[in-house]
Design a protein around this motif. Structure first.
Motif, PDB file in Angstrom:
ATOM      1  N   ALA A 152     -57.522 -10.675  -8.789  1.00 27.28           N
ATOM      2  CA  ALA A 152     -56.929 -10.185  -7.648  1.00 27.28           C
ATOM      3  C   ALA A 152     -56.120 -10.597  -7.134  1.00 27.28           C
ATOM      4  O   ALA A 152     -54.755 -10.250  -6.918  1.00 27.28           O
ATOM      5  N   ASP A 153     -55.856 -11.625  -6.523  1.00 25.24           N
ATOM      6  CA  ASP A 153     -55.228 -13.068  -6.709  1.00 25.24           C
ATOM      7  C   ASP A 153     -54.353 -13.090  -7.655  1.00 25.24           C
ATOM      8  O   ASP A 153     -52.910 -13.436  -7.224  1.00 25.24           O
ATOM      9  N   ASP A 154     -54.800 -13.607  -8.808  1.00 26.78           N
ATOM     10  CA  ASP A 154     -54.067 -13.749  -9.937  1.00 26.78           C
ATOM     11  C   ASP A 154     -53.242 -12.479 -10.188  1.00 26.78           C
ATOM     12  O   ASP A 154     -51.562 -12.249 -11.071  1.00 26.78           O
ATOM     13  N   ALA A 155     -53.925 -10.432  -9.817  1.00 29.58           N
ATOM     14  CA  ALA A 155     -53.057  -9.757 -10.209  1.00 29.58           C
ATOM     15  C   ALA A 155     -51.408  -9.543  -9.472  1.00 29.58           C
ATOM     16  O   ALA A 155     -50.761  -9.258  -9.638  1.00 29.58           O
ATOM     17  N   GLU A 156     -52.069 -10.415  -8.368  1.00 29.09           N
ATOM     18  CA  GLU A 156     -50.784 -10.404  -7.007  1.00 29.09           C
ATOM     19  C   GLU A 156     -49.019 -11.060  -7.647  1.00 29.09           C
ATOM     20  O   GLU A 156     -48.501 -10.451  -7.966  1.00 29.09           O
ATOM     21  N   VAL A 201     -48.901 -11.678 -11.214  1.00 29.38           N
ATOM     22  CA  VAL A 201     -48.284 -10.955 -12.789  1.00 29.38           C
ATOM     23  C   VAL A 201     -47.648  -9.987 -11.395  1.00 29.38           C
ATOM     24  O   VAL A 201     -46.449  -9.908 -11.997  1.00 29.38           O
ATOM     25  N   VAL A 202     -47.859  -9.054 -10.694  1.00 25.44           N
ATOM     26  CA  VAL A 202     -47.379  -7.780 -10.390  1.00 25.44           C
ATOM     27  C   VAL A 202     -45.625  -8.441  -9.607  1.00 25.44           C
ATOM     28  O   VAL A 202     -44.912  -8.241  -9.671  1.00 25.44           O
ATOM     29  N   ARG A 234     -48.104  -5.203 -17.744  1.00 21.51           N
ATOM     30  CA  ARG A 234     -48.530  -6.131 -19.374  1.00 21.51           C
ATOM     31  C   ARG A 234     -48.221  -6.799 -20.008  1.00 21.51           C
ATOM     32  O   ARG A 234     -48.737  -7.883 -20.199  1.00 21.51           O
ATOM     33  N   ASN A 235     -47.262  -6.623 -20.147  1.00 24.23           N
ATOM     34  CA  ASN A 235     -46.990  -8.407 -20.800  1.00 24.23           C
ATOM     35  C   ASN A 235     -46.645  -9.485 -19.719  1.00 24.23           C
ATOM     36  O   ASN A 235     -46.665 -10.881 -19.923  1.00 24.23           O
ATOM     37  N   VAL A 236     -46.400  -9.718 -18.953  1.00 30.61           N
ATOM     38  CA  VAL A 236     -46.570 -10.233 -18.204  1.00 30.61           C
ATOM     39  C   VAL A 236     -47.954 -10.579 -17.415  1.00 30.61           C
ATOM     40  O   VAL A 236     -48.247 -12.500 -17.587  1.00 30.61           O
ATOM     41  N   SER A 237     -49.023 -10.597 -17.592  1.00 29.63           N
ATOM     42  CA  SER A 237     -50.390 -10.178 -17.615  1.00 29.63           C
ATOM     43  C   SER A 237     -50.605 -11.562 -18.887  1.00 29.63           C
ATOM     44  O   SER A 237     -50.711 -12.551 -18.856  1.00 29.63           O
ATOM     45  N   TYR A 238     -49.826 -11.477 -19.878  1.00 27.67           N
ATOM     46  CA  TYR A 238     -50.593 -12.172 -20.821  1.00 27.67           C
ATOM     47  C   TYR A 238     -49.548 -13.220 -21.093  1.00 27.67           C
ATOM     48  O   TYR A 238     -49.879 -14.569 -21.257  1.00 27.67           O
TER      49      TYR A 238
END
Length: 176
Positions: A32-36, A38-39, A67-71
């Motif tokens: 969740a922290d990494d996702a924040e 990334v978003v 998706r692109n930013v996540s990778y």
């Protein structure tokens, strides 16, 4: 584009889809922290690219950026890490899960075990299958949107989704 017009456009195009963006980022980063993070980065990129947004499905446009930013983020921060899957609780945020009508503690325990089994089965899928499954069955993108997002033929999307679903059925069917 003026700052006020840019802020209004951002509010119309990006903000309605932030919960979906966060859920996808959680599935892709597994945290969740990494996702924040990334978003947040994806929102900055979306804001910069807003002038170039020609219309169409804003949700698919934003999820492609996420998706692109996540990778890219995973490659920078976890280069040797295998991409994991987030909680099935993320599905609630998307409204993808229907009410279960759980009435008893036993039923709640069974539902929780089923959700855990599904989460584990999704996490065990090969990445290319898991990605298509999450984009289609959890985020509700069309086959064409997924094909454009992943830059693969439509038939490949359909094939990967079919294979992912088949693997899930065989994995979950063996546990019953």
């Amino acid at each position: 584009m003026s700052d006020k017009a840019s802020a209004e456009r951002f509010g119309e195009v990006v903000l309605p889809h932030l919960s979906d963006a966060l859920a996808l980022a959680r599935w892709l980063t597994g945290n969740a922290d990494d996702a924040e993070d990334v978003v947040q980065e994806a929102c900055l990129k979306a804001h910069k690219g807003l002038a170039g947004y020609a219309g169409g499905n804003a949700r698919a446009w934003l999820l492609t950026i996420v998706r692109n930013v996540s990778y890219a983020w995973l490659a920078r921060n976890h280069p040797r890490r295998i991409v994991a899957v987030g909680d099935l609780a993320d599905l609630d945020a998307l409204g993808a899960c229907a009410e279960t009508g759980v009435d008893t503690p036993e039923a709640a325990l069974i539902a929780k075990a089923d959700a855990a089994a599904l989460e584990a089965a999704i996490a065990m899928l090969p990445h290319c299958f898991r990605e298509v499954l999450v984009l289609r069955d959890i985020n509700g993108l069309s086959y064409r949107e997924i094909a454009a997002m992943l830059d693969v033929p439509l038939g490949t999307v359909m094939s990967r989704l079919s294979r992912a679903r088949g693997l899930l059925i065989s994995e979950l069917g063996g546990n019953r």
